[in-house]
Write a protein that holds these residues in place. Sequence first.
Motif, mmCIF file in Angstrom:
data_model
loop_
_atom_site.group_PDB
_atom_site.id
_atom_site.type_symbol
_atom_site.label_atom_id
_atom_site.label_comp_id
_atom_site.label_asym_id
_atom_site.label_seq_id
_atom_site.Cartn_x
_atom_site.Cartn_y
_atom_site.Cartn_z
ATOM 1 N N TYR A 1 58.135 18.179 51.945
ATOM 2 C CA TYR A 1 58.322 17.005 52.790
ATOM 3 C C TYR A 1 58.113 17.339 54.265
ATOM 4 C CZ TYR A 1 60.000 14.401 48.778
ATOM 5 O OH TYR A 1 60.084 13.767 47.566
ATOM 6 N N TRP B 1 51.634 11.692 42.009
ATOM 7 C CA TRP B 1 51.901 12.064 43.405
ATOM 8 C C TRP B 1 50.762 12.929 43.945
ATOM 9 C CZ3 TRP B 1 56.564 11.133 46.210
ATOM 10 C CH2 TRP B 1 56.655 11.815 47.432
ATOM 11 N N ARG C 1 55.459 5.381 46.806
ATOM 12 C CA ARG C 1 54.248 6.193 46.624
ATOM 13 C C ARG C 1 53.165 5.390 45.893
ATOM 14 N NH1 ARG C 1 52.833 11.232 48.998
ATOM 15 N NH2 ARG C 1 51.424 12.349 47.641
ATOM 16 N N ARG D 1 51.649 2.851 48.191
ATOM 17 C CA ARG D 1 50.706 3.528 49.086
ATOM 18 C C ARG D 1 49.374 3.768 48.376
ATOM 19 N NH1 ARG D 1 51.544 9.717 51.392
ATOM 20 N NH2 ARG D 1 49.354 10.100 51.906
ATOM 21 N N GLU E 1 57.824 7.891 52.808
ATOM 22 C CA GLU E 1 56.701 7.269 52.109
ATOM 23 C C GLU E 1 56.430 5.866 52.649
ATOM 24 O OE1 GLU E 1 54.373 8.212 49.618
ATOM 25 O OE2 GLU E 1 55.067 10.086 50.512
ATOM 26 N N THR F 1 54.471 6.047 55.885
ATOM 27 C CA THR F 1 53.047 6.279 55.643
ATOM 28 C C THR F 1 52.384 5.022 55.111
ATOM 29 O OG1 THR F 1 53.518 8.599 55.149
ATOM 30 C CG2 THR F 1 51.394 7.752 54.444
#
Length: 424
Positions: A230, A314, A351, A354, A387, A390
Amino acid sequence: MTDGGSGLGAELRRRREAAGLTLRSLAREISYDKGHLSRVERGMSPPGRRLVELYDLATGADGKLAAALLPGAVRPPSDRAPADRPPSDLPSPDLPSPDLPSSNRPRGAAVRPGWVADERESALAVAAFQASLAQLRTIGRELPPGVVLPALDGQFRALSTLTSGVPRPDRRLLRQAARTAEYAGWMAQEAGDAAEARRWTGAAAELAARAAHRDLRAYTWVRRAELELYAGRPDLVLELAHRAGSDEHVHPRVRALAAHRAGQGYALRGDQASCLRELGRAEELWAGSAEVRGEGLDFGPESLGNPGPFVSGWCWVDLGRPGRAAEELAVAVGRTRSAQSRRGRGLFGARLARAYVEAGELQQGVEVGRRALRAVAATRSATASGELRTLVGRIEEAPRHRPAADFADRTRELLADLDGDGGR
């Protein structure tokens, strides 16, 4: 501290050999570089205070070695000298002694340390702490970390009281203290305090070593690798993950988790071939783990449930394949949505959102992102918040899409709120 050429180093070597340990096995046990230990024993390098303490623990000297070679009061953990770590070792934070509550912990009624109990009393105490930790883990899956951290701290202090000052503390109590510290480290990470997460994880590693819990000791390296993941430091992720998975005596499930971390480290580097190799190795280890007996594997993600499908999805995000990532994460999240914790839904949902946005599917990303946003609002997860940050950045880079822009505005509001409350 200096060694006159043979005195201190020779005594450390004598103790090691008397305990039947080779340099290699000792280096693996205490996670130090073998060459550094050799130089110390030959009087070429001074051993730090911490290294002498680790020799004491590893050789079963019950405090005699440290007492003889380290006269005087023990320094506070925050005052350890840089020489206590070999130059070739990984960066290591100042860690709280597992026997000494840190200064910011609440003061309670004085309790005399050194609790001595018979077998039955000890077993009852361990069972009570296990049940309490299990309840806190359940709460921690659904609510903010600040709800459970004070209780974890209290349990750790209580366990420290029961094990400090005892010549041969019950290993079951030490192991329970290690499990408590490991989980507290994760909750500290979720609260956004990486330094505190490292301190708790270090305490867990130290206690696991004292309790001869090889699997949990290895898992603490997996946890440290996650912290570096991270932080965006793939080289440290890989070094820690490989260290965690290098011991063939460690349970295959722990080694599989180490391989998952290595895969994520390679993905962060953009090394697809190495990433897929590690993920394949993880699945092989996991598939064969059911036949391997393990003791006390009640730690880690969802008590060591297989996160393989989530990790694979991921990695595809970091490898620049958002479409592939969305396919895999959608299946993984969809199959486990009812059983998965709210905390997990927030992280992997963010995630997945994204991945959809990066693949150009903004509407799908917004729909998934809204569900993730609700989960993060409830759990106050710092990792999931990262996350979401982002995700907002990706939405800003995408073509104008009104629902996505509205979602980004709401997400910014939540993130500002989370930044202000410190994970409470």
